[in-house]
Enzyme design. Sequence first.
Site, short mmCIF file in Angstrom:
data_model
loop_
_atom_site.label_atom_id
_atom_site.label_comp_id
_atom_site.label_asym_id
_atom_site.label_seq_id
_atom_site.Cartn_x
_atom_site.Cartn_y
_atom_site.Cartn_z
N HIS A 58 0.84 -1.19 0.00
CA HIS A 58 0.00 0.00 0.00
C HIS A 58 0.88 1.25 0.00
O HIS A 58 2.10 1.17 0.17
CB HIS A 58 -0.93 0.01 1.23
CG HIS A 58 -0.21 0.00 2.53
ND1 HIS A 58 -0.17 -1.08 3.38
CD2 HIS A 58 0.53 0.95 3.14
CE1 HIS A 58 0.55 -0.79 4.44
NE2 HIS A 58 0.99 0.44 4.32
C1 T46 Z 1 2.58 0.59 7.01
C2 T46 Z 1 3.41 -0.62 7.19
C3 T46 Z 1 4.87 -0.32 7.30
C4 T46 Z 1 -4.86 -0.91 13.00
O1 T46 Z 1 -6.04 -1.09 13.35
N1 T46 Z 1 -4.09 0.07 13.57
C5 T46 Z 1 -2.82 0.32 13.23
O2 T46 Z 1 -2.17 1.22 13.81
C6 T46 Z 1 -2.23 -0.50 12.21
C7 T46 Z 1 -0.78 -0.28 11.79
C8 T46 Z 1 -2.99 -1.48 11.62
N2 T46 Z 1 -4.27 -1.67 12.02
C9 T46 Z 1 -5.07 -2.75 11.38
C10 T46 Z 1 -5.38 -2.52 9.92
C11 T46 Z 1 -5.48 -3.93 9.36
O3 T46 Z 1 -6.79 -4.41 9.53
O4 T46 Z 1 -4.30 -3.95 11.43
C12 T46 Z 1 -4.54 -4.74 10.28
C13 T46 Z 1 -3.24 -5.10 9.60
O5 T46 Z 1 -2.64 -3.89 9.05
P1 T46 Z 1 -1.89 -3.87 7.67
O6 T46 Z 1 -2.33 -4.99 6.81
O7 T46 Z 1 -2.00 -2.47 7.10
O8 T46 Z 1 -0.37 -4.15 8.14
P2 T46 Z 1 0.96 -4.00 7.24
O9 T46 Z 1 2.04 -4.65 8.00
O10 T46 Z 1 0.70 -4.43 5.86
O11 T46 Z 1 1.22 -2.41 7.21
C14 T46 Z 1 1.62 -1.73 8.38
C15 T46 Z 1 0.84 -0.42 8.52
O12 T46 Z 1 -0.57 -0.68 8.50
C16 T46 Z 1 1.15 0.55 7.40
O13 T46 Z 1 0.67 1.85 7.71
O14 T46 Z 1 3.01 1.57 6.40
O15 T46 Z 1 3.01 -1.44 8.29
#
Ligand code: T46
Length: 143
Positions: A58
């Site tokens: 993303h």
């Molecule tokens: C990024 C990279 C480096 C939350 O509810 N609160 C939060 O603060 C975060 C970070 C995530 N979430 C929820 C959103 C999704 O439903 O946790 C779930 C997994 O998140 P995501 O798939 O976005 O995780 P990554 O590791 O792909 O990305 C994360 C961060 O979300 C993003 O901002 O830049 O790490």
Amino acid sequence: MVKKIKVKNSGVVKLQFYNDFPDGNLFICEAKKNIPFEIKRIYFINSLFNKVAIRGKHAHKKLKQVIFCINGSFVLNLDDGKTKQSILMNNPEYGVKLEARLWHTMTKFSPDCVILVLAADYYKESDYIRDYGEFKKYIKKHK
Ligand code: T46
């Protein structure tokens, strides 16, 4: 760890570091000093046992973050829409800025990898662009 970043909306952050061998290493993050913003949120990712996992995939519309690998290693893949760069993250002393409009994925995690992220704002799903086609359209519109 690459110290020269080619993509836009990124850059290297170097932490203050004290080597207290054999009693440990001390790394320091300070808002508006070595971290270029006020920190509103901190999150970390561990237990990365799936070797083929791909996280990220993303870009953010506005959010500024700095990402660190504080244990083990992973590969951070950056894409500003024009230039791509893969960075081996294996040194806790160096973080990489993830500013707005930068597509990023995290791959090739070592099983002991721990990722730490400092963010300038609270979590807002509306700030995410999770489709690569949408990202390309968005950066064309918001140069
Ligand atoms: C990024 C990279 C480096 C939350 O509810 N609160 C939060 O603060 C975060 C970070 C995530 N979430 C929820 C959103 C999704 O439903 O946790 C779930 C997994 O998140 P995501 O798939 O976005 O995780 P990554 O590791 O792909 O990305 C994360 C961060 O979300 C993003 O901002 O830049 O790490």
